[in-house]
Write a protein that holds these residues in place. Structure first.
Motif, PDB file in Angstrom:
ATOM      1  N   LEU A 237     -12.918   7.490   9.798  1.00  0.00           N
ATOM      2  CA  LEU A 237     -14.362   7.612   9.604  1.00  0.00           C
ATOM      3  C   LEU A 237     -14.824   6.691   8.476  1.00  0.00           C
ATOM      4  O   LEU A 237     -15.827   5.970   8.620  1.00  0.00           O
ATOM      5  N   GLN A 238     -14.083   6.685   7.377  1.00  0.00           N
ATOM      6  CA  GLN A 238     -14.475   5.826   6.264  1.00  0.00           C
ATOM      7  C   GLN A 238     -14.376   4.348   6.626  1.00  0.00           C
ATOM      8  O   GLN A 238     -15.213   3.548   6.212  1.00  0.00           O
ATOM      9  N   GLN A 239     -13.376   3.988   7.404  1.00  0.00           N
ATOM     10  CA  GLN A 239     -13.272   2.595   7.830  1.00  0.00           C
ATOM     11  C   GLN A 239     -14.434   2.227   8.733  1.00  0.00           C
ATOM     12  O   GLN A 239     -14.978   1.115   8.652  1.00  0.00           O
ATOM     13  N   LYS A 285     -20.476  16.278   9.035  1.00  0.00           N
ATOM     14  CA  LYS A 285     -19.354  15.343   9.154  1.00  0.00           C
ATOM     15  C   LYS A 285     -19.248  14.383   7.971  1.00  0.00           C
ATOM     16  O   LYS A 285     -18.254  13.670   7.845  1.00  0.00           O
ATOM     17  N   LEU A 286     -20.285  14.328   7.145  1.00  0.00           N
ATOM     18  CA  LEU A 286     -20.311  13.376   6.040  1.00  0.00           C
ATOM     19  C   LEU A 286     -19.970  14.056   4.719  1.00  0.00           C
ATOM     20  O   LEU A 286     -20.343  15.197   4.493  1.00  0.00           O
ATOM     21  N   ASP A 287     -19.265  13.339   3.872  1.00  0.00           N
ATOM     22  CA  ASP A 287     -19.178  13.692   2.463  1.00  0.00           C
ATOM     23  C   ASP A 287     -20.342  12.949   1.820  1.00  0.00           C
ATOM     24  O   ASP A 287     -20.270  11.737   1.603  1.00  0.00           O
ATOM     25  N   ILE A 288     -21.429  13.653   1.556  1.00  0.00           N
ATOM     26  CA  ILE A 288     -22.696  12.990   1.249  1.00  0.00           C
ATOM     27  C   ILE A 288     -22.571  12.024   0.072  1.00  0.00           C
ATOM     28  O   ILE A 288     -22.957  10.857   0.170  1.00  0.00           O
ATOM     29  N   ALA A 289     -22.036  12.494  -1.041  1.00  0.00           N
ATOM     30  CA  ALA A 289     -21.967  11.635  -2.223  1.00  0.00           C
ATOM     31  C   ALA A 289     -21.030  10.447  -1.993  1.00  0.00           C
ATOM     32  O   ALA A 289     -21.355   9.304  -2.319  1.00  0.00           O
ATOM     33  N   ARG A 290     -19.872  10.702  -1.418  1.00  0.00           N
ATOM     34  CA  ARG A 290     -18.926   9.611  -1.156  1.00  0.00           C
ATOM     35  C   ARG A 290     -19.515   8.592  -0.189  1.00  0.00           C
ATOM     36  O   ARG A 290     -19.486   7.376  -0.435  1.00  0.00           O
ATOM     37  N   ASP A 291     -20.054   9.085   0.928  1.00  0.00           N
ATOM     38  CA  ASP A 291     -20.480   8.176   1.996  1.00  0.00           C
ATOM     39  C   ASP A 291     -21.779   7.459   1.671  1.00  0.00           C
ATOM     40  O   ASP A 291     -22.033   6.366   2.177  1.00  0.00           O
TER      41      ASP A 291
END
Length: 346
Positions: A237-239, A285-291
């Protein structure tokens, strides 16, 4: 070291309208949206302002300069400033950006009215930053009948709108959302922006909507993540987010913090769009702060400072949720984390 105070934290008022009415829940009054925004507080931190949709019943885009002054006075009475504005470019008052010449003229005229309001608010000192947001007011289905021809028409309309906006010292941001033709995938969005080719034209990223770009909804051939993606694969997901943001970040001039559960949702007349979730939704599905960092920092991890405020967009929450103080405190807490990790101090 002082606490970060940029980007400023804004709430959106249009979730009180979008997906409401027309057989759905009642519209939430503009004053109520301001009241709830101003009341939210986490650790002594409050919202700095609001982004506003220029459509009835919250505000009439045909209002007089005196009406604009009253709007400014009302918002400032809550200790808030105004940021980005949403131009009401849809039929019947506007028209599809790829429609007939008359429809396209109406579209541009609605942008002109919105830019006038934006300039007046700037002059009153209540709007120190922000853009005017637009979309194509067209469906992916209609666009798909002639992709090249319709992209050309949308770009022509956007160029005319940009030229009008420039006369008022304004920038336009096209919202990346899967329900707008020519903007319904990350590749079609870039095609439209490149075809427009105006310096005051940019992209509005909304974390809930851009997540669906990864999935290829409405244009499967442009998906970045595989079909039946396993959401527990956070590395993939991060990629995917890195790929998406590398392509769209250079265009991004306005940013919405949001959460999404990976599904398509719509209510009322606003259908087939990203499902905005509460900030603390367990299905998010998101890590709000990270993403958010993929949008707020470049590929080297450096802050872009491309916009001086960020906005929470929480369209189509049930009224019962939207009128709970805890909802807005949770949202504000999520936005504070974004600023703590990706903000700066001035």
């Amino acid at each position: 070291m002082p606490q970060n105070n940029y980007p400023k934290l804004h709430n959106a008022t249009w979730p009180g309208i979008v997906g409401k009415g027309e057989g759905s829940e009642p519209v939430i009054a503009f004053d109520k949206m301001l009241e709830m925004t101003a009341a939210a507080e986490v650790g002594g931190v409050k919202f700095d302002g609001v982004d506003i949709g220029l459509f009835n019943p919250h505000f009439n885009v045909d209002g007089s300069d005196d009406d604009i002054k009253k709007l400014a006075d009302k918002v400032s009475s809550y200790g808030l400033e105004i940021g980005s504005l949403v131009a009401p470019i849809w039929p019947p008052d506007g028209g599809p950006a790829m429609g007939s010449r008359e429809e396209r003229k109406r579209f541009v005229e609605q942008v002109r009215k919105s830019c006038h309001i934006a300039k007046v608010l700037r002059g009153l000192g209540i709007r120190p930053h922000g853009v005017v947001r637009i979309d194509s007011a067209s469906t992916p289905e209609a666009w798909a009948k002639d992709p090249a021809g319709n992209t050309k028409l949308i770009a022509e309309t956007f160029r005319e709108a940009c030229d009008v906006a420039a006369d008022y010292g304004e920038k336009l941001a096209a919202e990346g959302e899967i329900c707008w033709g020519g903007m319904h995938s990350w590749k079609t969005m870039i095609d439209t922006l490149e075809a427009t080719g105006r310096p005051n034209m940019g992209f509005q990223a909304d974390m809930a909507h851009t997540l669906l770009y990864l999935m290829g909804y409405n244009k499967p051939e442009d998906r970045i993540l595989p079909a039946n993606f396993d959401w527990s694969d956070t590395a993939a997901l991060q990629q995917g987010l890195k790929t998406l943001t590398a392509a769209l970040r250079p265009w991004t001039i306005d940013f919405h913090v949001a959460q999404n559960d990976g599904t398509v949702h719509g209510t009322g007349s606003h259908d087939k769009t990203g499902r905005h979730c509460l900030a603390n939704d367990p299905n998010g599905k998101l890590d709000i702060a990270r993403d958010a960092g993929y949008w707020l920092r470049n590929e080297n991890g450096e802050l872009t400072k491309a916009f001086r405020h960020i906005c929470w967009d929480g369209c189509m929450f049930p009224n019962q949720q939207m009128t709970q103080p805890g909802t807005w405190n949770n949202i504000l807490a999520a936005m504070i984390k974004v600023r703590e990790q990706h903000g700066w101090y001035e």
